[in-house]
Design a protein around this motif. Structure first.
Motif, PDB file in Angstrom:
ATOM      1  N   GLN A   1      19.087 -98.739 -40.162  1.00  0.00           N
ATOM      2  CA  GLN A   1      18.638 -98.050 -41.308  1.00  0.00           C
ATOM      3  C   GLN A   1      19.423 -98.621 -42.531  1.00  0.00           C
ATOM      4  OE1 GLN A   1      17.557 -94.068 -40.953  1.00  0.00           O
ATOM      5  NE2 GLN A   1      16.272 -94.463 -39.198  1.00  0.00           N
TER       6      GLN A   1
ATOM      7  N   THR B   1      23.571 -97.260 -40.280  1.00  0.00           N
ATOM      8  CA  THR B   1      23.233 -97.040 -41.561  1.00  0.00           C
ATOM      9  C   THR B   1      24.338 -97.331 -42.459  1.00  0.00           C
ATOM     10  OG1 THR B   1      22.005 -95.943 -43.367  1.00  0.00           O
ATOM     11  CG2 THR B   1      23.516 -94.573 -42.188  1.00  0.00           C
TER      12      THR B   1
ATOM     13  N   LYS C   1      20.574 -90.128 -47.440  1.00  0.00           N
ATOM     14  CA  LYS C   1      20.400 -90.453 -46.178  1.00  0.00           C
ATOM     15  C   LYS C   1      21.226 -89.815 -45.185  1.00  0.00           C
ATOM     16  CE  LYS C   1      18.546 -93.757 -44.524  1.00  0.00           C
ATOM     17  NZ  LYS C   1      17.176 -93.935 -43.753  1.00  0.00           N
TER      18      LYS C   1
END
Length: 289
Positions: free
Chosen positions: A88, A62, A131
């Motif tokens: 992600q 991510t 996140k």
């Protein structure tokens, strides 16, 4: 989990005439290591996830990516990860930055040209912080790699480290000297740095093995610091690993003529160490791999 400050194009050892380079550079000794947008040149900046996948370990990748490059990164990570990388990435406005390495094998030098890249908004910072909060779980490993993009301040990064610590997650930090200086007193699980970065962070010399070990030791929790484990790479002199009741030195012996490139070596070392951690193997195995 690898959290990349901002993913990037990172490439080397490619003939520029085969690529669509839109900028001109002065080169030297006839040695060219420029690359921009060619299939063989492209390597995502999420190197730890890439190497973990090669080693058979699953991870989540991510971080921020430019809107136009999202599809390219997703396709690449799907291909190279063979299903072991869950992508992600968080889309932001602007173009993903380039990292260009110019290699001169005659003088044995590397010159790194790094774009500043895009800036992020406060909303973007909230998204990546959320996140991190979602991914930080007891005993999970979050690897924070690369520089902080403009718009992300040191305080934001500190907050992410605190989230990891509060959740019992193990945070690994591999970033630039400016950030390392600022987080010297923070608590986190592992630091991955080179000798120069370690010297900057500690204010101590790291020219030889004993100095590097002393500098690494000074920031560990057993000596009043905030870091549990320190990995420091020392170029051709190998690497050290320092932690609770552990001080290890690793060296490799490779003929210089066999070395194609050292780009990504630190990321590969870190990925090997994390593989051994995940598999509950010894720290001796970890530094060897």
């Amino acid at each position: 989990v690898q959290v990349e400050g901002s993913v990037r194009f990172e490439s080397t050892d490619v003939d520029s005439t085969q690529l669509g380079i839109e900028r001109s550079f002065d080169t030297f000794s006839g040695a060219l290591g420029l690359a921009y947008d060619g299939p063989q040149a492209f390597r995502a900046g999420v190197n730890v996830s890439r190497v973990l996948a090669v080693l058979g370990i699953r991870s989540v990748a991510t971080g921020f990516v430019g809107q136009r490059e999202l599809g390219m990164f997703e396709e690449y990570l799907e291909h190279i990860g063979k299903g072991r990388i869950t992508t992600q990435l968080l889309v932001v406005r602007g173009r993903t930055r380039d990292n260009i390495t110019i290699i001169d094998p005659i003088d044995d030098t590397e010159t790194h040209l790094r774009d500043e890249g895009f800036s992020v908004t406060r909303d973007d910072v909230v998204r990546v912080s959320s996140k991190v909060g979602m991914l930080a779980r007891q005993d999970s490993i979050l690897c924070f790699s690369g520089s902080l993009p403009p718009g992300v301040c040191i305080g934001d990064f500190r907050s992410m480290l605190h989230r990891c610590d509060d959740a019992g997650a193990r945070a690994v930090v591999d970033t630039n000297p400016k950030v390392l200086r600022a987080i010297k007193d923070e608590r986190f699980w592992m630091l991955k740095a080179n000798a120069e970065e370690l010297a900057t962070m500690t204010g101590m010399p790291t020219e030889n093995e004993d100095e590097a070990l002393a500098a690494a030791r000074s920031i560990t929790r057993s000596h009043g610091g905030g870091v549990e484990w320190v990995i420091a790479t020392r170029g051709e002199h190998g690497a050290i690993l320092v932690g609770p009741d552990t001080e290890l030195v690793a060296r490799t012996f490779v003929h210089p003529g066999l070395i194609m490139s050292t780009v990504g070596c630190g990321d590969s070392l870190l990925a090997g160490v994390l593989k051994c951690v995940v598999e509950n193997r010894s720290w001796s195995d970890a530094i060897r791999l």
